[in-house]
Scaffold this motif. Structure first.
Motif, PDB file in Angstrom:
ATOM      1  N   ARG A 137       0.845  -1.211   0.000  1.00 45.10           N
ATOM      2  CA  ARG A 137       0.000   0.000   0.000  1.00 45.10           C
ATOM      3  C   ARG A 137       0.873   1.252   0.000  1.00 45.10           C
ATOM      4  O   ARG A 137       0.576   2.219  -0.690  1.00 45.10           O
ATOM      5  CB  ARG A 137      -0.928   0.028   1.219  1.00 45.10           C
ATOM      6  N   HIS A 175      -6.552   9.853   2.380  1.00 44.51           N
ATOM      7  CA  HIS A 175      -7.747   9.317   3.034  1.00 44.51           C
ATOM      8  C   HIS A 175      -7.917   7.840   2.695  1.00 44.51           C
ATOM      9  O   HIS A 175      -8.162   7.007   3.576  1.00 44.51           O
ATOM     10  CB  HIS A 175      -8.986  10.109   2.621  1.00 44.51           C
ATOM     11  N   ASP A 176      -7.806   7.508   1.414  1.00 44.29           N
ATOM     12  CA  ASP A 176      -7.936   6.114   0.984  1.00 44.29           C
ATOM     13  C   ASP A 176      -6.846   5.244   1.612  1.00 44.29           C
ATOM     14  O   ASP A 176      -7.090   4.099   1.979  1.00 44.29           O
ATOM     15  CB  ASP A 176      -7.869   6.002  -0.536  1.00 44.29           C
ATOM     16  N   TYR A 177      -5.660   5.800   1.743  1.00 44.14           N
ATOM     17  CA  TYR A 177      -4.540   5.076   2.348  1.00 44.14           C
ATOM     18  C   TYR A 177      -4.834   4.776   3.817  1.00 44.14           C
ATOM     19  O   TYR A 177      -4.627   3.649   4.281  1.00 44.14           O
ATOM     20  CB  TYR A 177      -3.274   5.905   2.209  1.00 44.14           C
ATOM     21  N   ALA A 178      -5.332   5.761   4.537  1.00 42.03           N
ATOM     22  CA  ALA A 178      -5.670   5.550   5.947  1.00 42.03           C
ATOM     23  C   ALA A 178      -6.741   4.472   6.075  1.00 42.03           C
ATOM     24  O   ALA A 178      -6.656   3.601   6.957  1.00 42.03           O
ATOM     25  CB  ALA A 178      -6.142   6.861   6.581  1.00 42.03           C
ATOM     26  N   GLN A 179      -7.720   4.496   5.194  1.00 38.09           N
ATOM     27  CA  GLN A 179      -8.758   3.464   5.217  1.00 38.09           C
ATOM     28  C   GLN A 179      -8.167   2.097   4.901  1.00 38.09           C
ATOM     29  O   GLN A 179      -8.535   1.096   5.519  1.00 38.09           O
ATOM     30  CB  GLN A 179      -9.882   3.798   4.231  1.00 38.09           C
ATOM     31  N   ALA A 180      -7.236   2.050   3.964  1.00 38.95           N
ATOM     32  CA  ALA A 180      -6.604   0.776   3.610  1.00 38.95           C
ATOM     33  C   ALA A 180      -5.832   0.208   4.798  1.00 38.95           C
ATOM     34  O   ALA A 180      -5.834  -1.009   5.020  1.00 38.95           O
ATOM     35  CB  ALA A 180      -5.670   0.969   2.414  1.00 38.95           C
ATOM     36  N   LEU A 219      -6.580   0.599   7.896  1.00 43.29           N
ATOM     37  CA  LEU A 219      -7.604   0.018   8.768  1.00 43.29           C
ATOM     38  C   LEU A 219      -8.091  -1.312   8.211  1.00 43.29           C
ATOM     39  O   LEU A 219      -8.272  -2.280   8.952  1.00 43.29           O
ATOM     40  CB  LEU A 219      -8.776   0.982   8.935  1.00 43.29           C
ATOM     41  N   ASP A 220      -8.269  -1.366   6.895  1.00 48.93           N
ATOM     42  CA  ASP A 220      -8.779  -2.582   6.255  1.00 48.93           C
ATOM     43  C   ASP A 220      -7.817  -3.758   6.410  1.00 48.93           C
ATOM     44  O   ASP A 220      -8.253  -4.899   6.572  1.00 48.93           O
ATOM     45  CB  ASP A 220      -9.053  -2.349   4.772  1.00 48.93           C
TER      46      ASP A 220
END
Length: 112
Positions: A68, A89-94, A96-97
């Protein structure tokens, strides 16, 4: 390693990551084997103990994190400010995922 043995090993790691994420480091090896759909002997053929399993989980999650990180670094090179903000933002969500927050309590399993 044979393909079927590799699938069982991967299933054990996947199960352990999910159980560590949802139940914390107190999860039992019996529960991991059950979740992976294998017997406890299969777990012990792959991992000597809970520490070895936790290390394998950490390695898997670390590799996912690095993939990532490399992806976002590459994509940020050409991004404008708005796109960069969305990527972060997408990276932070990733993170978490993939369960990055799970790593912290799992480190408590290690005996240094």
């Amino acid at each position: 390693m044979r393909a079927d043995a590799l699938r069982r090993r991967d299933a054990l790691i996947d199960a352990a990551i999910e159980l560590f994420r949802t139940q914390g480091p107190e999860v039992t090896l019996d529960r991991v084997a059950e979740r992976a759909g294998v017997g406890i002997a299969t777990l012990y053929r792959n991992f000597a103990d809970k520490d070895a399993l936790a290390i394998a989980c950490t390695e898997r999650m670390g590799l996912a994190f690095l993939e990532r990180q490399q992806d976002i670094n590459h994509r940020l090179e050409d991004a404008d400010a708005a796109a960069a903000q969305a990527l972060v933002h997408d990276y932070a969500q990733a993170l978490l995922d993939i369960g990055a927050a799970t790593l912290v309590p799992v480190f408590g399993l290690f005996r240094f």
